[in-house]
Design a protein around this motif. Sequence first.
Motif, PDB file in Angstrom:
ATOM      1  N   THR A 142       0.823  -1.209   0.000  1.00 59.83           N
ATOM      2  CA  THR A 142       0.000   0.000   0.000  1.00 59.83           C
ATOM      3  C   THR A 142       0.859   1.262   0.000  1.00 59.83           C
ATOM      4  N   ALA A 143       2.050   1.182   0.616  1.00 60.92           N
ATOM      5  CA  ALA A 143       2.925   2.352   0.672  1.00 60.92           C
ATOM      6  C   ALA A 143       3.349   2.795  -0.728  1.00 60.92           C
ATOM      7  N   VAL A 144       3.803   1.837  -1.540  1.00 61.26           N
ATOM      8  CA  VAL A 144       4.241   2.218  -2.887  1.00 61.26           C
ATOM      9  C   VAL A 144       3.058   2.583  -3.770  1.00 61.26           C
ATOM     10  N   ILE A 145       1.937   1.926  -3.559  1.00 59.13           N
ATOM     11  CA  ILE A 145       0.747   2.259  -4.352  1.00 59.13           C
ATOM     12  C   ILE A 145       0.315   3.696  -4.080  1.00 59.13           C
ATOM     13  N   TYR A 146       0.305   4.083  -2.801  1.00 56.96           N
ATOM     14  CA  TYR A 146      -0.079   5.453  -2.471  1.00 56.96           C
ATOM     15  C   TYR A 146       0.942   6.467  -2.996  1.00 56.96           C
ATOM     16  N   TRP A 147       2.216   6.071  -3.015  1.00 60.65           N
ATOM     17  CA  TRP A 147       3.241   6.932  -3.622  1.00 60.65           C
ATOM     18  C   TRP A 147       2.899   7.159  -5.092  1.00 60.65           C
ATOM     19  N   TRP A 148       2.591   6.086  -5.792  1.00 64.84           N
ATOM     20  CA  TRP A 148       2.247   6.208  -7.218  1.00 64.84           C
ATOM     21  C   TRP A 148       1.022   7.094  -7.425  1.00 64.84           C
ATOM     22  N   ILE A 149       0.019   6.908  -6.575  1.00 64.39           N
ATOM     23  CA  ILE A 149      -1.198   7.713  -6.694  1.00 64.39           C
ATOM     24  C   ILE A 149      -0.879   9.176  -6.400  1.00 64.39           C
ATOM     25  N   GLY A 150      -0.088   9.422  -5.363  1.00 68.83           N
ATOM     26  CA  GLY A 150       0.267  10.785  -4.994  1.00 68.83           C
ATOM     27  C   GLY A 150       0.985  11.520  -6.110  1.00 68.83           C
ATOM     28  N   GLU A 151       1.894  10.831  -6.790  1.00 71.05           N
ATOM     29  CA  GLU A 151       2.631  11.451  -7.898  1.00 71.05           C
ATOM     30  C   GLU A 151       1.867  11.381  -9.213  1.00 71.05           C
ATOM     31  N   GLU A 152       0.677  10.764  -9.173  1.00 72.35           N
ATOM     32  CA  GLU A 152      -0.150  10.601 -10.374  1.00 72.35           C
ATOM     33  C   GLU A 152       0.547   9.756 -11.432  1.00 72.35           C
ATOM     34  N   LEU A 153       1.353   8.798 -10.979  1.00 77.65           N
ATOM     35  CA  LEU A 153       1.951   7.837 -11.894  1.00 77.65           C
ATOM     36  C   LEU A 153       0.905   6.823 -12.341  1.00 77.65           C
ATOM     37  N   ILE A 154      -0.118   6.630 -11.527  1.00 77.28           N
ATOM     38  CA  ILE A 154      -1.278   5.844 -11.925  1.00 77.28           C
ATOM     39  C   ILE A 154      -2.515   6.673 -11.611  1.00 77.28           C
ATOM     40  N   SER A 155      -3.538   6.478 -12.403  1.00 75.86           N
ATOM     41  CA  SER A 155      -4.770   7.249 -12.242  1.00 75.86           C
ATOM     42  C   SER A 155      -5.960   6.300 -12.258  1.00 75.86           C
ATOM     43  N   PRO A 156      -7.030   6.639 -11.542  1.00 76.48           N
ATOM     44  CA  PRO A 156      -8.227   5.793 -11.551  1.00 76.48           C
ATOM     45  C   PRO A 156      -8.816   5.682 -12.954  1.00 76.48           C
ATOM     46  N   LEU A 157      -9.347   4.512 -13.256  1.00 76.96           N
ATOM     47  CA  LEU A 157     -10.046   4.284 -14.517  1.00 76.96           C
ATOM     48  C   LEU A 157     -11.512   4.027 -14.215  1.00 76.96           C
ATOM     49  N   GLU A 158     -12.326   4.031 -15.254  1.00 76.78           N
ATOM     50  CA  GLU A 158     -13.758   3.799 -15.059  1.00 76.78           C
ATOM     51  C   GLU A 158     -13.975   2.413 -14.445  1.00 76.78           C
ATOM     52  N   GLY A 159     -14.614   2.382 -13.307  1.00 74.96           N
ATOM     53  CA  GLY A 159     -14.903   1.127 -12.636  1.00 74.96           C
ATOM     54  C   GLY A 159     -13.798   0.634 -11.733  1.00 74.96           C
ATOM     55  N   GLN A 160     -12.661   1.356 -11.686  1.00 75.97           N
ATOM     56  CA  GLN A 160     -11.551   0.948 -10.829  1.00 75.97           C
ATOM     57  C   GLN A 160     -10.965   2.172 -10.143  1.00 75.97           C
ATOM     58  N   ASN A 161     -10.628   2.010  -8.862  1.00 82.07           N
ATOM     59  CA  ASN A 161      -9.956   3.115  -8.171  1.00 82.07           C
ATOM     60  C   ASN A 161      -8.442   2.955  -8.296  1.00 82.07           C
ATOM     61  N   GLY A 162      -7.710   3.956  -7.859  1.00 85.62           N
ATOM     62  CA  GLY A 162      -6.267   3.948  -7.999  1.00 85.62           C
ATOM     63  C   GLY A 162      -5.602   2.792  -7.281  1.00 85.62           C
ATOM     64  N   GLU A 163      -6.141   2.417  -6.128  1.00 82.55           N
ATOM     65  CA  GLU A 163      -5.538   1.328  -5.355  1.00 82.55           C
ATOM     66  C   GLU A 163      -5.657   0.000  -6.095  1.00 82.55           C
ATOM     67  N   GLU A 164      -6.811  -0.235  -6.716  1.00 83.83           N
ATOM     68  CA  GLU A 164      -6.994  -1.474  -7.479  1.00 83.83           C
ATOM     69  C   GLU A 164      -6.018  -1.540  -8.648  1.00 83.83           C
ATOM     70  N   ILE A 165      -5.827  -0.415  -9.311  1.00 82.35           N
ATOM     71  CA  ILE A 165      -4.877  -0.367 -10.426  1.00 82.35           C
ATOM     72  C   ILE A 165      -3.464  -0.597  -9.916  1.00 82.35           C
ATOM     73  N   GLY A 166      -3.147  -0.020  -8.746  1.00 80.25           N
ATOM     74  CA  GLY A 166      -1.826  -0.211  -8.164  1.00 80.25           C
ATOM     75  C   GLY A 166      -1.513  -1.671  -7.898  1.00 80.25           C
ATOM     76  N   TYR A 167      -2.494  -2.402  -7.375  1.00 79.02           N
ATOM     77  CA  TYR A 167      -2.278  -3.824  -7.124  1.00 79.02           C
ATOM     78  C   TYR A 167      -2.067  -4.590  -8.429  1.00 79.02           C
ATOM     79  N   LYS A 168      -2.739  -4.165  -9.484  1.00 78.57           N
ATOM     80  CA  LYS A 168      -2.533  -4.813 -10.782  1.00 78.57           C
ATOM     81  C   LYS A 168      -1.127  -4.551 -11.307  1.00 78.57           C
ATOM     82  N   VAL A 169      -0.618  -3.327 -11.067  1.00 81.85           N
ATOM     83  CA  VAL A 169       0.754  -3.018 -11.467  1.00 81.85           C
ATOM     84  C   VAL A 169       1.728  -3.914 -10.714  1.00 81.85           C
ATOM     85  N   LEU A 170       1.502  -4.074  -9.413  1.00 81.94           N
ATOM     86  CA  LEU A 170       2.371  -4.948  -8.614  1.00 81.94           C
ATOM     87  C   LEU A 170       2.292  -6.396  -9.092  1.00 81.94           C
TER      88      LEU A 170
END
Length: 206
Positions: free
Chosen positions: A18-46
């Motif tokens: 969650t720490a790195v995912i929130y880092w990515w969200i904070g820097e906008e390296l990942i962004s929410p998509l339709e039907g998915q929030n940023g955290e869900e996308i972060g887990y997919k990246v991991l």
Amino acid sequence: MCLLCLSAFPEEAEIKKTAVIYWWIGEELISPLEGQNGEEIGYKVLETLTEHGFIEDVVVKDRVTSSCRVRPFIRAVLMYLANAASFSDYLENSERNGNDDYFHGRNHRVCLLKLQEDDSTSSNSSSFQRLRRERDSDLECIHTLFNVNKCYLDIKLHWFWKMKRVKTLYLGRCNSKAVQHIEVKSTKFLTGMTHMKELRLLSLQG
């Protein structure tokens, strides 16, 4: 870019996902998509990074935990690529002299690291000395201040007053060891947050 963030962590570090995912969200390296929030996308990246062998899950008693680690041979490559891509100058500032605990990306990232066994409360720690030497214009350019593993934070009030463009402010712990806690001499520096109009992430965990 998400992968290069992992170059900031020490070898064999157990990193909370969650720490790195929130880092990515904070820097906008990942962004929410339709039907998915940023955290869900972060887990997919991991998951993708795990499938390709860049990172591995931390397993305890045959159970996959909420932490991961960078594979040792991958970390060396990441540090090289991060430096080459101007993501950070970690190699120059830390690995070269062996006792520096400062990670400063030319793309406006500052990470606080403890590379020595003894992390005292002394204000002479190199990461904070370097921050003291930063010009006001440099402080204003910082987008991310991420505490990787420092336990004692001697943050000066005027730093936060100058960091007006900060998006990610992660001062808490990001490893999986619950026994780690963070100490500060004073909380007055938090008043400087009133000027952080672009702040997207604040962590004080621990």
